[in-house]
Design a protein around this motif. Sequence first.
Motif, PDB file in Angstrom:
ATOM      1  N   GLU A  24       0.792  -1.360   0.030  1.00 56.53           N
ATOM      2  CA  GLU A  24      -0.019   0.308  -0.152  1.00 56.53           C
ATOM      3  C   GLU A  24       0.582   1.874  -0.289  1.00 56.53           C
ATOM      4  O   GLU A  24       0.302   2.131  -0.536  1.00 56.53           O
ATOM      5  N   ASP A  25       1.999   1.025   0.519  1.00 52.28           N
ATOM      6  CA  ASP A  25       3.083   2.207   0.469  1.00 52.28           C
ATOM      7  C   ASP A  25       3.079   2.716  -0.697  1.00 52.28           C
ATOM      8  O   ASP A  25       3.903   4.055  -1.062  1.00 52.28           O
ATOM      9  N   PHE A  26       3.518   1.107  -1.647  1.00 50.02           N
ATOM     10  CA  PHE A  26       3.700   2.158  -2.838  1.00 50.02           C
ATOM     11  C   PHE A  26       2.631   2.916  -3.536  1.00 50.02           C
ATOM     12  O   PHE A  26       2.926   3.400  -4.962  1.00 50.02           O
ATOM     13  N   TYR A  27       1.640   2.290  -3.308  1.00 51.77           N
ATOM     14  CA  TYR A  27       0.537   3.152  -3.987  1.00 51.77           C
ATOM     15  C   TYR A  27      -0.148   4.965  -3.748  1.00 51.77           C
ATOM     16  O   TYR A  27      -0.776   5.219  -3.935  1.00 51.77           O
ATOM     17  N   ASP A  28       1.351   5.627  -3.086  1.00 46.75           N
ATOM     18  CA  ASP A  28       0.814   6.840  -2.631  1.00 46.75           C
ATOM     19  C   ASP A  28       2.425   7.486  -3.226  1.00 46.75           C
ATOM     20  O   ASP A  28       3.464   7.377  -2.272  1.00 46.75           O
ATOM     21  N   ALA A  29       2.846   7.479  -4.471  1.00 44.95           N
ATOM     22  CA  ALA A  29       3.999   7.940  -4.567  1.00 44.95           C
ATOM     23  C   ALA A  29       4.946   9.074  -3.936  1.00 44.95           C
ATOM     24  O   ALA A  29       6.114   8.899  -3.911  1.00 44.95           O
ATOM     25  N   GLU A  30       3.562  10.333  -3.793  1.00 47.84           N
ATOM     26  CA  GLU A  30       4.482  11.729  -3.521  1.00 47.84           C
ATOM     27  C   GLU A  30       4.798  11.431  -1.889  1.00 47.84           C
ATOM     28  O   GLU A  30       6.278  11.392  -1.458  1.00 47.84           O
ATOM     29  N   ARG A  31       4.344  10.761  -0.744  1.00 48.07           N
ATOM     30  CA  ARG A  31       4.645  10.365   0.372  1.00 48.07           C
ATOM     31  C   ARG A  31       5.746   9.370   0.940  1.00 48.07           C
ATOM     32  O   ARG A  31       6.497   9.358   1.752  1.00 48.07           O
ATOM     33  N   ALA A  32       5.902   7.859  -0.276  1.00 53.97           N
ATOM     34  CA  ALA A  32       6.454   6.782  -0.922  1.00 53.97           C
ATOM     35  C   ALA A  32       8.641   8.379  -0.909  1.00 53.97           C
ATOM     36  O   ALA A  32       9.260   8.081  -0.318  1.00 53.97           O
ATOM     37  N   ALA A  33       8.298   9.375  -2.121  1.00 51.59           N
ATOM     38  CA  ALA A  33       9.427   9.352  -1.866  1.00 51.59           C
ATOM     39  C   ALA A  33       9.957  10.474  -1.206  1.00 51.59           C
ATOM     40  O   ALA A  33      10.773  11.156  -0.428  1.00 51.59           O
ATOM     41  N   ALA A  34       8.388  11.295   0.079  1.00 49.16           N
ATOM     42  CA  ALA A  34       9.136  12.447   0.973  1.00 49.16           C
ATOM     43  C   ALA A  34       9.509  11.092   1.402  1.00 49.16           C
ATOM     44  O   ALA A  34      11.234  11.862   2.208  1.00 49.16           O
ATOM     45  N   ARG A  35       9.054   9.778   2.200  1.00 46.91           N
ATOM     46  CA  ARG A  35       9.944   9.404   3.049  1.00 46.91           C
ATOM     47  C   ARG A  35      11.536   9.279   3.552  1.00 46.91           C
ATOM     48  O   ARG A  35      12.544   8.625   3.254  1.00 46.91           O
ATOM     49  N   LEU A  36      11.687   8.786   1.887  1.00 50.87           N
ATOM     50  CA  LEU A  36      13.230   8.338   0.825  1.00 50.87           C
ATOM     51  C   LEU A  36      14.124   9.487   0.573  1.00 50.87           C
ATOM     52  O   LEU A  36      15.101   9.808   1.270  1.00 50.87           O
ATOM     53  N   ALA A  37      13.471  10.595   0.560  1.00 47.29           N
ATOM     54  CA  ALA A  37      13.772  12.108   0.362  1.00 47.29           C
ATOM     55  C   ALA A  37      15.120  12.221   2.118  1.00 47.29           C
ATOM     56  O   ALA A  37      15.995  12.573   2.478  1.00 47.29           O
ATOM     57  N   ALA A  38      14.002  12.191   3.172  1.00 48.18           N
ATOM     58  CA  ALA A  38      14.245  11.682   4.500  1.00 48.18           C
ATOM     59  C   ALA A  38      15.552  11.349   4.844  1.00 48.18           C
ATOM     60  O   ALA A  38      16.178  10.960   5.848  1.00 48.18           O
ATOM     61  N   ALA A  39      16.144   9.528   4.338  1.00 51.01           N
ATOM     62  CA  ALA A  39      16.294   9.248   4.741  1.00 51.01           C
ATOM     63  C   ALA A  39      17.444   9.097   4.593  1.00 51.01           C
ATOM     64  O   ALA A  39      18.296   9.570   3.340  1.00 51.01           O
ATOM     65  N   GLU A  40      18.387   8.538   5.544  1.00 50.12           N
ATOM     66  CA  GLU A  40      20.189   7.909   5.206  1.00 50.12           C
ATOM     67  C   GLU A  40      20.259   7.041   4.278  1.00 50.12           C
ATOM     68  O   GLU A  40      19.814   5.415   4.337  1.00 50.12           O
ATOM     69  N   PRO A  41      21.219   7.279   3.435  1.00 50.58           N
ATOM     70  CA  PRO A  41      21.546   6.439   2.109  1.00 50.58           C
ATOM     71  C   PRO A  41      22.409   4.838   2.741  1.00 50.58           C
ATOM     72  O   PRO A  41      22.587   5.235   3.514  1.00 50.58           O
ATOM     73  N   PHE A  42      21.464   3.707   2.308  1.00 54.54           N
ATOM     74  CA  PHE A  42      22.712   2.700   2.671  1.00 54.54           C
ATOM     75  C   PHE A  42      23.831   2.432   1.696  1.00 54.54           C
ATOM     76  O   PHE A  42      24.859   0.998   2.583  1.00 54.54           O
TER      77      PHE A  42
END
Length: 375
Positions: free
Chosen positions: A130-148
């Motif tokens: 279900e997290d895949f179905y809100d592209a903007e929210r998923a992008a915001a989550r990734l933008a705030a994340a520390e890279p692997f």
Amino acid sequence: MTAIQGKAAPGFELVRQAFLANFSERSDIGAAVALVIDGELVVDLWGGVADPALGRPWQADTLANVWSTTKGVTAACFAMLAERGQIDYDAPVAKYWSEFGAAGKENVTVGMLLSHQAGLCGFRNPATIEDFYDAERAAARLAAAEPFWEPGTQSGYHAITIGFLATALFRRAEGRTIKQFVKDEFGDLDIHIGLPEERTQSAATMLAPPELSSTGMVGEPTEAQLAAMANPIIDPLLPNTDAWRAAEIPSANGFATARGLAKLYGALAGSGDLDGRQLVSRKTIATATDEQIRGMDAILSIPASWGCGFLRNSDGVYGPNEGAFGHSGWGGSFAFADPTCKLGLAYTMNRMGTDLMGDPRNVALVDSVYASLSS
């Protein structure tokens, strides 16, 4: 025997034979293949069954979910933006999207992001489909994340997440999402991000062996591999669901005909002109396909050479010419351009295979095209 429809111009009988053998010898159920050379559609074939449960045949306009073949379409969208001066591959992503610069990502360039170097291959916290179905929210989550990993030190396939990152960046640079841009710019090619509601009856039903899942792409997984391929685990039959079809996932939920993809790549293989409309210049195509990084992919554990979103032909999967570029999709679809021969070749299907590379259906079609050209 499976009935094959469409055309193969004189000199390309080997392509028809290979396509037919994909059904009789290599287990295809429904599929299409198309080839454009120097702007001319010389092969346009389809056959089999789009929906075995209903017995619905594959038609000229049948749309298939092409999984990661979608990424090549997204790369073409960015090339068009670069052509129009709306984005610079060498500029930091944070120039267009300030929030992206968090957690040590301030120096990640657009080219690095599109070549899977940003270290954002998956979510660090548990995720659901279900997290895949809100592209903007998923992008915001990734933008705030520390890279692997430290961005720029390696590439690691962002199987799904590159789609969210790409459309968020694209919207900030251009104003439209990639889904809307594809609708506006490629709708006449019958290429779509997601499935238009009015085309539901044109969609092929995806089929997969029971053992096929995203976790099967890697062996003993690292933390980054688990994030990319198992958070969440991706069911290959998701494209048959309404939620997947309605979403915007420009890395994986493209729906297209082989004909449309071949025409797009045929344009990229030549002057960048499509039916009298200039998409990109040769100079921009060269920039978009210039090597950003080469090496062992940290997620898929296979060697890869990346342009700005396009997979470069470093291993011969797209024929004998090193300058070819494109993208392939989970289960077997592919589309690529070969500027040396000015060709665009694409294949779509509904029976997903298990080969990460070297799907025998792909090999047979590519080999038949180049054998035809050399005969």
